[in-house]
Design an enzyme around this catalytic site. Structure first.
Site, PDB file in Angstrom:
ATOM      1  N   PHE A 127      41.432  41.149  21.425  1.00  0.00           N
ATOM      2  CA  PHE A 127      40.575  41.785  20.428  1.00  0.00           C
ATOM      3  C   PHE A 127      40.856  43.282  20.445  1.00  0.00           C
ATOM      4  CE2 PHE A 127      36.364  43.729  19.586  1.00  0.00           C
ATOM      5  CZ  PHE A 127      36.024  43.110  18.397  1.00  0.00           C
ATOM      6  N   GLY A 135      37.312  56.471  20.505  1.00  0.00           N
ATOM      7  CA  GLY A 135      36.030  56.301  21.171  1.00  0.00           C
ATOM      8  C   GLY A 135      35.195  55.247  20.469  1.00  0.00           C
ATOM      9  N   TRP A 161      43.160  50.110  24.954  1.00  0.00           N
ATOM     10  CA  TRP A 161      42.217  49.330  25.754  1.00  0.00           C
ATOM     11  C   TRP A 161      42.169  47.871  25.313  1.00  0.00           C
ATOM     12  CZ3 TRP A 161      42.058  52.294  29.556  1.00  0.00           C
ATOM     13  CH2 TRP A 161      41.834  53.663  29.450  1.00  0.00           C
ATOM     14  N   THR A 163      42.283  44.359  26.254  1.00  0.00           N
ATOM     15  CA  THR A 163      42.176  43.410  27.365  1.00  0.00           C
ATOM     16  C   THR A 163      42.966  42.149  27.045  1.00  0.00           C
ATOM     17  OG1 THR A 163      39.980  44.260  27.918  1.00  0.00           O
ATOM     18  CG2 THR A 163      40.568  42.119  28.799  1.00  0.00           C
ATOM     19  N   GLU A 377      32.432  47.082  25.616  1.00  0.00           N
ATOM     20  CA  GLU A 377      31.720  46.675  24.390  1.00  0.00           C
ATOM     21  C   GLU A 377      30.649  47.687  23.979  1.00  0.00           C
ATOM     22  OE1 GLU A 377      33.394  44.669  23.175  1.00  0.00           O
ATOM     23  OE2 GLU A 377      33.900  42.926  24.363  1.00  0.00           O
TER      24      GLU A 377
END
Length: 397
Positions: A127, A135, A161, A163, A377
């Site tokens: 995702f 940010g 970022w 994952t 999140e």
């Protein structure tokens, strides 16, 4: 089963699934977690067993080969996995966000193409919203997709970022497109990017540079994703609807926030388990430290925080399952659970004393994992922004 964090009103099937996952965690994950985490090794053997258990298809509808279970069942399983090792729960988090978005917003052709393979774990989801200078300001996305003559898009930009960026084979990426809307968030489109696993240029115009070295959350790959003239077809647009990406992603994020809440509950439960066991084994002044009021009161505080976080997480999951809007409940659960997890982990660390600073003790790993939950999140500040805006709308004078 732990006395804490019990969930009332579960079906027999739900209880069996959660009990099976808990046994799997105790047998396979906890004994292996320390060595895998300290060597930053991807837990392939554990992931393969998760496939065999059907965990990758937990929330995918039965007609597409999944188990068709609820968000609550999924969250309780995540709580158990995170209790064993937070990185294991991260393996399936982004996978389920993408599967959920496909289930809710994908075309029937996209569902048929991806969901059966996602249910078996053959296709694994990632995702991608964030960017290096972005940010929490999602509407300021710079990665751009320009429409081609064939109806597809050429995408250029850098995402951050990500994952499971190297191990995933399907990425849902949020990209800016020109839909002529006057509001920035209405010019965002979600693309489904299928790719092979690995690092480097994995497809023409698509590069995964390598793993980002992190304080904690080891074993799982966190990466950048670079588009450089990557071509996406018109049928790669989620739901076939350009300009709907922001709303599709925010729907997925609500699932993600319940997931992070569940992870925080799992880490908090484990920190408490370690503390309450150690406090009964360690002796000072002629008795176990658990018999000293200073330690006993800390254990009481920790248990109360674990219980409160679990109840809020369960409430947020049940609201989403009911079809009601749960952005406030998910935000509250994520905020409280992550903050309490950090506090409980620190309290457990202090109870362990000098041994808590040693890599031989599990609490050292939890101390490095817990901070991620404060930012994953959406930070606590973002959750408070969401909560306060909704409260002011509800209580407007």
């Amino acid at each position: 089963m732990t006395k804490l964090a019990q969930t009332a009103g579960l079906t027999e099937v739900q209880r069996e699934i959660v009990a099976t996952v808990r046994k799997f965690v105790d047998r396979e994950i906890i004994p292996a977690a320390q060595d895998l985490e300290h060597s930053d090794t991807y837990p392939q053997a554990i992931v393969d067993q998760m496939k065999d258990l059907g965990l990758f298809g937990l929330m995918i509808p039965q007609e597409y080969g999944g188990l068709g279970e609820s968000l609550l069942t999924y969250a309780l399983c995540v709580e158990e996995l995170a209790r064993g090792w937070m990185s294991i729960s991260g393996v399936i988090n982004t996978h389920f966000i993408v599967a959920y978005m496909l289930r809710q917003h994908g075309t029937e052709e996209q569902k048929q193409r991806y969901l059966p393979r996602m249910a078996t774990g053959e296709v694994r989801g990632a995702f991608s919203m964030s960017e290096p200078e972005l940010g929490s300001d999602v509407a300021a996305i710079r990665t751009r997709g320009v429409r081609d003559a064939d109806g597809g898009y050429t995408i250029t930009g850098q995402k951050m970022w990500l994952t499971n960026g190297g191990s995933a084979t399907l990425v849902a990426a949020l990209v800016k497109t020109d839909e002529g809307a006057d509001k920035p968030h209405r010019n965002l489109t979600a693309f489904l990017v299928e790719k092979p696993t690995g690092f480097g240029e994995v497809k023409p115009g698509l590069t995964i540079p390598g793993k980002i070295d992190k304080l904690g959350y080891k074993g799982i790959d966190t990466t950048e994703l670079i588009f450089d003239g990557y071509h996406a077809g018109a049928d790669d647009v989620l739901g076939g609807k350009p300009g709907e990406g922001f709303f599709q992603m925010m729907d997925g994020i609500e699932v993600g926030r319940v997931n992070v809440s569940a992870r925080a509950c799992g880490v908090g439960i484990r920190a408490f388990e370690l503390a309450v066991r150690y406090a009964q084994q360690r002796e000072t002044f002629g008795k176990p430290i658990a018999d000293h009021q200073a330690i006993a009161f800390q254990l009481a505080e920790m248990a109360t925080k674990v219980e409160a976080a679990h109840l809020m997480m369960v409430n947020a999951a049940r609201l989403k399952d009911s079809g009601e809007r749960n952005d406030v409940a998910a935000g509250m659960a994520k905020y409280l659970a992550s903050e309490f997890c950090s506090e409980v982990t620190q309290q457990s660390f202090r109870i362990h004393g000098g041994y808590g600073y040693s890599k031989e003790y599990e609490i050292e790993r939890l101390m490095r994992d817990a901070p991620f939950l404060l930012i994953g999140e959406g930070t606590s500040e973002i959750q408070k922004t969401i909560i306060s805006k909704n409260l002011l709308n509800e209580y407007r004078i």
